[in-house]
Design a protein around this motif. Structure first.
Motif, PDB file in Angstrom:
ATOM      1  N   ARG A  27       0.882  -1.192  -0.213  1.00  0.00           N
ATOM      2  CA  ARG A  27      -0.089   0.011   0.020  1.00  0.00           C
ATOM      3  C   ARG A  27       1.050   1.174  -0.054  1.00  0.00           C
ATOM      4  NH1 ARG A  27      -4.784   2.490  -1.144  1.00  0.00           N
ATOM      5  NH2 ARG A  27      -4.957   4.326   0.375  1.00  0.00           N
ATOM      6  N   ALA A  28       1.954   1.330   0.745  1.00  0.00           N
ATOM      7  CA  ALA A  28       2.820   2.410   0.960  1.00  0.00           C
ATOM      8  C   ALA A  28       3.631   2.578  -0.711  1.00  0.00           C
ATOM      9  CB  ALA A  28       4.025   2.196   1.924  1.00  0.00           C
ATOM     10  N   GLU A  29       3.847   1.388  -1.209  1.00  0.00           N
ATOM     11  CA  GLU A  29       4.475   1.567  -2.605  1.00  0.00           C
ATOM     12  C   GLU A  29       3.768   2.266  -3.517  1.00  0.00           C
ATOM     13  OE1 GLU A  29       6.016  -2.195  -3.340  1.00  0.00           O
ATOM     14  OE2 GLU A  29       7.769  -2.001  -1.694  1.00  0.00           O
ATOM     15  N   PHE A  34       1.310   6.770  -6.872  1.00  0.00           N
ATOM     16  CA  PHE A  34       0.080   7.537  -7.257  1.00  0.00           C
ATOM     17  C   PHE A  34       0.616   9.009  -6.953  1.00  0.00           C
ATOM     18  CE2 PHE A  34      -3.364  10.070  -5.589  1.00  0.00           C
ATOM     19  CZ  PHE A  34      -4.065   9.946  -6.699  1.00  0.00           C
ATOM     20  N   GLU A  35       1.259   9.066  -5.616  1.00  0.00           N
ATOM     21  CA  GLU A  35       1.685  10.701  -5.465  1.00  0.00           C
ATOM     22  C   GLU A  35       2.732  11.183  -6.736  1.00  0.00           C
ATOM     23  OE1 GLU A  35       1.335  14.191  -3.735  1.00  0.00           O
ATOM     24  OE2 GLU A  35       0.081  12.449  -3.270  1.00  0.00           O
ATOM     25  N   ARG A  41       1.233  15.047 -13.224  1.00  0.00           N
ATOM     26  CA  ARG A  41       0.346  15.713 -13.752  1.00  0.00           C
ATOM     27  C   ARG A  41      -0.175  17.185 -13.225  1.00  0.00           C
ATOM     28  NH1 ARG A  41      -4.264  11.813 -12.086  1.00  0.00           N
ATOM     29  NH2 ARG A  41      -2.628  10.444 -11.564  1.00  0.00           N
ATOM     30  N   VAL A  42       0.229  17.572 -12.337  1.00  0.00           N
ATOM     31  CA  VAL A  42       0.021  18.680 -11.800  1.00  0.00           C
ATOM     32  C   VAL A  42       1.070  19.579 -12.433  1.00  0.00           C
ATOM     33  CG1 VAL A  42       0.397  20.242  -9.789  1.00  0.00           C
ATOM     34  CG2 VAL A  42      -0.930  18.195  -9.706  1.00  0.00           C
TER      35      VAL A  42
END
Length: 56
Positions: A27-29, A34-35, A41-42
């Motif tokens: 989950r951390a990976e 995702f971040e 994208r930002v």
């Protein structure tokens, strides 16, 4: 504070805590990936906005 193992009367077994320091969870990976994509994208949107406004 570290917790040792404890007895769970519902499942009738001993529970051992996971050692979180040895390996990051999947989950951390996933969150890190995702971040990273979100940041890319930002940045892309921000550059497009700046380029658009610079033309005027």
């Amino acid at each position: 504070m570290t917790l040792g193992r404890w007895y769970d009367p519902i499942s009738e077994r001993w529970i051992e805590p996971r050692d979180r320091r040895t390996a990051p969870s999947a989950r951390a990976e996933d969150d890190a990936a995702f971040e990273s994509r979100r940041t890319q994208r930002v940045d892309r949107i921000w550059r497009a906005l700046v380029d658009c406004c610079a033309r005027d």
